[in-house]
Design an enzyme around this catalytic site. Structure first.
Site, PDB file in Angstrom:
ATOM      1  CD  GLU A   1       2.610  -8.358  -5.256  1.00 29.77           C
ATOM      2  OE1 GLU A   1       2.327  -7.175  -4.976  1.00 29.77           O
ATOM      3  OE2 GLU A   1       3.368  -9.065  -4.553  1.00 29.77           O
TER       4      GLU A   1
ATOM      5  CG  ASP B   1     -14.159 -10.019 -20.885  1.00 26.79           C
ATOM      6  OD1 ASP B   1     -13.358 -10.966 -20.816  1.00 26.79           O
ATOM      7  OD2 ASP B   1     -13.809  -8.832 -20.881  1.00 26.79           O
TER       8      ASP B   1
ATOM      9  CG  HIS C   1       5.516  -5.527  -4.430  1.00 19.42           C
ATOM     10  ND1 HIS C   1       4.225  -5.417  -3.961  1.00 19.42           N
ATOM     11  CD2 HIS C   1       6.155  -4.382  -4.061  1.00 19.42           C
ATOM     12  CE1 HIS C   1       4.081  -4.253  -3.354  1.00 19.42           C
ATOM     13  NE2 HIS C   1       5.232  -3.607  -3.397  1.00 19.42           N
TER      14      HIS C   1
ATOM     15  N   GLY D   1       0.831  -1.191   0.000  1.00 16.23           N
ATOM     16  CA  GLY D   1       0.000   0.000   0.000  1.00 16.23           C
ATOM     17  C   GLY D   1       0.866   1.240   0.000  1.00 16.23           C
TER      18      GLY D   1
ATOM     19  CB  CYS E   1       5.197  -4.169   0.218  1.00 17.96           C
ATOM     20  SG  CYS E   1       5.942  -2.551  -0.131  1.00 17.96           S
ATOM     21  CE1 TYR E   2       1.465   1.063   5.842  1.00 21.23           C
ATOM     22  CE2 TYR E   2      -0.232  -0.637   5.896  1.00 21.23           C
ATOM     23  CZ  TYR E   2       0.312   0.528   6.392  1.00 21.23           C
ATOM     24  OH  TYR E   2      -0.299   1.170   7.450  1.00 21.23           O
TER      25      TYR E   2
ATOM     26  CE  LYS F   1      -9.878 -10.107 -21.110  1.00 19.79           C
ATOM     27  NZ  LYS F   1     -11.136  -9.753 -21.827  1.00 19.79           N
TER      28      LYS F   1
END
Length: 538
Positions: free
Chosen positions: A193, A249, A191, A72, A99-100, A393
């Site tokens: 991710e 979609d 991070h 964040g 992180c945060y 997606k």
């Protein structure tokens, strides 16, 4: 854990109700929270996002299988910075801080975070340490002795909480990872991710499987079964409309609802006049042939162009297009209901990234209002069915394959619901649409012929209608518009990079557009990543 944050929701939307215990990603206001959730699902584990202001009893009432604390923008020492109820760490669920979230976890557990004055942004070298008494890290066991990871922080953890083993450091961050296996708690300063962090997915998997003890049971087949059950429970025996655009979609959403309720579904394809060349014919021919779904086509091009006349602000464009879509669907429902007994539900192919960028990401900023989220009129009478609302997606594509949709349909490049209306920078007119259609058709034709469609996520072709530049065409002076090519590569649309297409292909595209499309005398290439740019220009 703090004060609940306001969330933006679609009108009357119904979230899915999976049977899996979720891994809850606590969102401290970072766009990456959505990416964390996606990475968890990539590992085969169901995840959901919750705002950092969710009270602890409410959080625990969800019976989470594990909890991940996101990054964040705040400093843990800033006034009003989100904090963590320290009782969380004794409540049972395994917890992983990023992180945060790593720093907030540290302060809640009695460790120390300092303002060091040394900031780390971007790629940073992480060095594994042996930990106390030479203990090897479970969390980082797949990470080599040194690895490149993605950092974005100013404060640093200076003292780990009691009972935690420090397992990694960087040149400016002496405590970049730690773990307490007995309490099933761990965290990293970087991070994992993002794709820029080497072995980042391995780190998440080690937390999920080795520390939290979870099993990979979230699969396309599970998604299909649970969503079909949820759709049947919501719709019952009522009639339902689906706004079919021809994109991935809406195609998957329609096929999923059709699997659940069969002929109760009627698809409506709205030709809003903002389509690419041949799009209407392709949808009418290919989708019906592939699925057998009832399809009604409505030509509303004059209506949309009239509503957009003189409008150049992109947010206003999106809201107008969203409003007009609903009005057209309402009229289509009224026409159909005369013969079929009334229509209450409207299916939309809304995805997680749509919700996030429209301000629905648990306190994240509104980047742009997607026509099917932030652009919906408040007086809409439909109840929405959004079976893809919490999916990314790649999950939608996998679900489409499980449903048996043709690969050409499932692998189709994304195309925005507002169509070419948000690829014209300036007023939308019939003449400008024809110019952009012609240029876009050339780009798609040449890219397909060159075999590069699989290299890119999508390639918006943008007309800078409010810009003119001097050129030389036919031995004379021209004063035409630029066309922008925006080829991007992405996995989830949350982040993206520009795609390096062959020079020969770019030259051929430029030569054809400037030679064949009136009013265009320049072709330029957008080489901006996301962030700071978005994939579409508007």
């Amino acid at each position: 854990m703090g004060q609940p944050q306001q969330q933006t929701e679609s009108v009357n939307s119904q979230p899915p109700a999976p049977s899996h215990r979720p891994v809850l990603v606590v969102d401290f206001g970072a766009q990456y929270a959505q990416l964390i959730a996606r990475r968890v699902r990539e590992a085969g584990v169901y995840s959901e996002i919750v705002p950092s202001g969710t009270p602890l009893p409410q959080l625990l009432a969800r019976d989470p299988a594990a909890i991940i604390l996101s990054g964040g923008p705040s400093s843990v020492y800033a006034d009003g910075a989100p904090q963590i109820d320290q009782r969380l760490f004794d409540a049972g669920p395994p917890v992983f801080g990023i992180c945060y979230g790593f720093q907030a976890m540290t302060t809640a557990l009695g460790g120390r975070v300092d303002r060091t004055g040394r900031r780390e942004y971007g790629s940073t070298t992480l060095t594994r340490t042996s930990g106390d008494a030479g203990a090897e890290s479970v969390l980082l066991q797949d990470v080599p002795p040194t690895a490149q990871v993605w950092m974005s922080h100013g404060d640093s953890v200076a003292q780990a909480p009691d009972g935690f083993t420090v397992t990694a450091a960087t040149a400016d961050t002496p405590i970049a990872a730690y773990e307490n296996l007995q309490r099933r708690l761990a965290g990293v300063q970087y991070h994992p991710e993002v794709i820029h962090s080497q072995h980042g997915q391995d780190v998440l998997r080690r937390f999920l499987f080795d520390i939290a003890g979870l099993q990979p049971d979230w699969t396309p087949g599970e998604i299909l079964a649970e969503q079909v059950a949820a759709i049947r429970a919501q719709i019952g025996d009522a009639k339902v409309l689906c706004g079919l655009s021809g994109g991935v979609d809406s195609a998957v959403a329609a096929a999923l609802v059709h699997r659940a309720v069969g002929d109760q579904l009627t698809c409506v394809f709205v030709d809003h006049g903002l389509l690419r060349q041949g799009e209407r014919e392709q949808v009418e021919r290919d989708y019906v042939a592939a699925t057998g779904i009832k399809l009604v086509t409505v030509d509303a091009s004059e209506r949309f162009l009239g509503a957009l006349a003189g409008v150049s602000d992109p947010e206003t464009k999106r809201k107008i297009i969203g409003r007009e879509f609903i009005r057209v669907f309402e009229q289509a429902a009224a026409d159909i209901s005369e013969a079929e007994g009334g229509i209450r539900y409207l299916v939309q192919g809304t995805l997680y990234p749509d919700v996030v960028e429209s301000g629905g990401g648990s306190g994240t900023a509104t980047i742009k209002s997607h026509h099917n989220v932030g652009g919906l009129p408040e007086d809409m009478t439909f109840e929405l069915v959004e079976p893809l609302r919490t999916l990314f997606k790649d999950e939608v594509r996998a679900l489409g394959r499980t449903l048996g949709l043709p690969e050409a349909m499932v692998a189709r490049h994304p195309f925005p619901g507002p169509g070419l209306g948000i690829r014209i920078i300036g007023d939308v007119t019939a003449e400008r649409l024809e110019t952009l259609r012609a240029a876009d058709a050339i780009v798609r034709e040449e890219m397909t012929a060159a075999g590069v469609d699989g290299m890119i996520w999508q390639c918006p072709v943008v007309l800078l209608a409010d810009v003119r530049s001097v050129g030389v065409q036919g031995d004379g002076r021209s004063y035409g518009h630029p066309i922008v090519l925006r080829p991007v590569s992405s996995e989830d649309a949350m982040t993206a990079d520009w795609t390096r297409l062959p020079d020969e292909l770019l030259a051929r595209i430029s030569h054809r557009i400037t030679g064949e499309v009136d009013e265009v005398n320049r072709v330029v290439l957008d080489i901006t990543s996301k962030p700071p740019g978005t994939i579409e220009w508007e």
